[in-house]
Design a protein around this motif. Sequence first.
Motif, PDB file in Angstrom:
ATOM      1  N   LYS A  69      15.875  -6.779  10.797  1.00 49.39           N
ATOM      2  CA  LYS A  69      17.151  -7.425  10.471  1.00 49.39           C
ATOM      3  C   LYS A  69      17.451  -7.376   8.979  1.00 49.39           C
ATOM      4  N   THR A  70      16.470  -7.727   8.156  1.00 49.27           N
ATOM      5  CA  THR A  70      16.700  -7.765   6.711  1.00 49.27           C
ATOM      6  C   THR A  70      17.013  -6.368   6.178  1.00 49.27           C
ATOM      7  N   THR A  71      16.246  -5.407   6.641  1.00 48.62           N
ATOM      8  CA  THR A  71      16.471  -4.031   6.200  1.00 48.62           C
ATOM      9  C   THR A  71      17.863  -3.562   6.608  1.00 48.62           C
ATOM     10  N   LEU A  72      18.221  -3.835   7.836  1.00 50.58           N
ATOM     11  CA  LEU A  72      19.526  -3.407   8.321  1.00 50.58           C
ATOM     12  C   LEU A  72      20.645  -4.107   7.556  1.00 50.58           C
ATOM     13  N   ARG A  88      14.623 -12.021  -1.566  1.00 52.32           N
ATOM     14  CA  ARG A  88      14.634 -13.387  -1.087  1.00 52.32           C
ATOM     15  C   ARG A  88      13.616 -13.553   0.014  1.00 52.32           C
ATOM     16  N   LYS A  89      13.592 -12.569   0.916  1.00 49.96           N
ATOM     17  CA  LYS A  89      12.688 -12.700   2.040  1.00 49.96           C
ATOM     18  C   LYS A  89      11.237 -12.609   1.585  1.00 49.96           C
ATOM     19  N   ALA A  90      10.984 -11.700   0.670  1.00 51.99           N
ATOM     20  CA  ALA A  90       9.621 -11.535   0.190  1.00 51.99           C
ATOM     21  C   ALA A  90       9.128 -12.850  -0.408  1.00 51.99           C
TER      22      ALA A  90
END
Length: 526
Positions: free
Chosen positions: A24-27, A47-49
Amino acid sequence: MSHLAEQLAKRRTFAIISHPDAGKTTLTEKLLLFGGAIQMAGTVKGRKAARHATSDWMELEKQRGISVTSSVMQFPYGESVVNLLDTPGHEDFSEDTYRTLTAVDSALMVIDAAKGVEDRTIKLMDVCRLRDTPILTFVNKLDREGRDAIEILDEIEQVLQIQCAPVTWPIGMGKRFRGVYDLRHDRTHLFSATHGGRIQTGEVIEGIDNPRMDELLEDQAAELRDEMDLVQGASHPLDLDAYRAGLQTPVFFGSAINNFGVKELLDAFVDYAPPPRARATHERVVEPGEDKFTGFVFKIQANMDPAHRDRVAFLRVCSGSYKQGMKMRHVRIGKTVQVANAITFQADERKRVDEAWPGDIIGLHNHGTIQIGDTFTEGEHLKYEGVPYFAPELFRRVVLKDPLKTKALQKGVVQLCEEGATQVFRPLKNNDIILGAVGILQFDVAAYRLKDEYGVEAVVEPVSVHTARWVRCDDAKMLARFKEKAYENLALDGDEQLVYLAPTRVNLQLTEERWPEVRFLATREL
Ligand code: G4P
């Protein structure tokens, strides 16, 4: 066409549903990249990292200023204006994730080609089904060895009970992944892995029988032709009406990280996905093209600025338009408020919005008067349906360290519940306070905030509740009998509604069988 009709026709408001790690994040990053909001690429991931690195609430708090701005992303794509609503997914999976889905007009489902349909996707799909939300599907990670494409489609159809209509088809997989064939246009897009943020442009070959196919793909060209004969015979043709009714999902294949298949997906998305749709209120159905502004609040984010303790209410515009400084009626409390400083969420900065149209999200500053589910209008008495409470799946008992703080605890808990952060249940049989949530981090957040904002030191401990069901029964006598028999497992929620707290799945099943006249509801409207 009126200006409103024009703006309306351009809007596409959606969310991505997926199991953690499906991509999802990559997309999202790639969508923003194609949408021209390039400065965003990297932000989402960063942010996710950061979020991954810790589940510590204080850390989360620090990052909130960032996370809130990316919780709604608006970007132009061609003639369209796309609003992408983030659905918290990993440790911060919560009811907000569900509620966000009530504010979109369609969803994009991302499936990992190796893993197929996973738990979280099943749950999110159930929520989408409550309002027949149209769903596009992206099968991701074709650059890795995964499952056979036909098998994946079968699984989606079986497990999620929705027809699949392939729009693109993968040529090979993993090391043999060569590209996708676009069934709509009878053309093949070849794959070449890219690194960095560049937009992917491989060779495009028109026509499946083009000799260039055999030249470049060798054996795989013939394989593709055979497979397409099979697929076209066995699968459903694309039917946009069925898609918009939530009965069929158009399916795309690709590799988000390589930017592959993403553009085809976005192009089809703005083409197929519905603009803002009519929405039901308790009083009547409101068309998005009506002149008068209406909207509802689907999420409240607290402490966005810890220095000010402000809360921002996320409002989805459903009809008419928002203009800066306009007066709105806050229907539940019957007051008219002037809204001078709503915020919008363009790109990665928080800025004041001057106007907003149906499908857009605006943030209203809230000092405690706005609740999830609240409707705002230009005067008409309306109440939007459908921002439900979902039965929590995780439960904890709140235990006070200082018994004298009971009042403060109750106040804090009530407030947290009004925000929708957690749900509270009070068993009929004792004075326990049981919190319910759908994501585990919500308990840490609740305990932290009780201490920080209400000065209440409390711990949460496990309690033997498996799930909750709201109890409904039209026959008052029957209900009274049920209350007597099931007393041990009954509780009241924050709104004094009767709830059955089932200690086990089997117990719930047996109870449902034993009391056929009683309804046990997994959702309750606010
Ligand atoms: P999420 O938001 O759904 O949780 O997933 P996310 O995009 O973070 O992707 C999860 C992992 O899958 C990441 O790897 C990401 O790089 C990888 N991924 C995403 N799309 C593709 C794809 O098309 N092909 C392949 N092979 N991998 C893909 P990670 O190792 O967890 O993170 P990172 O170290 O790569 O950042």
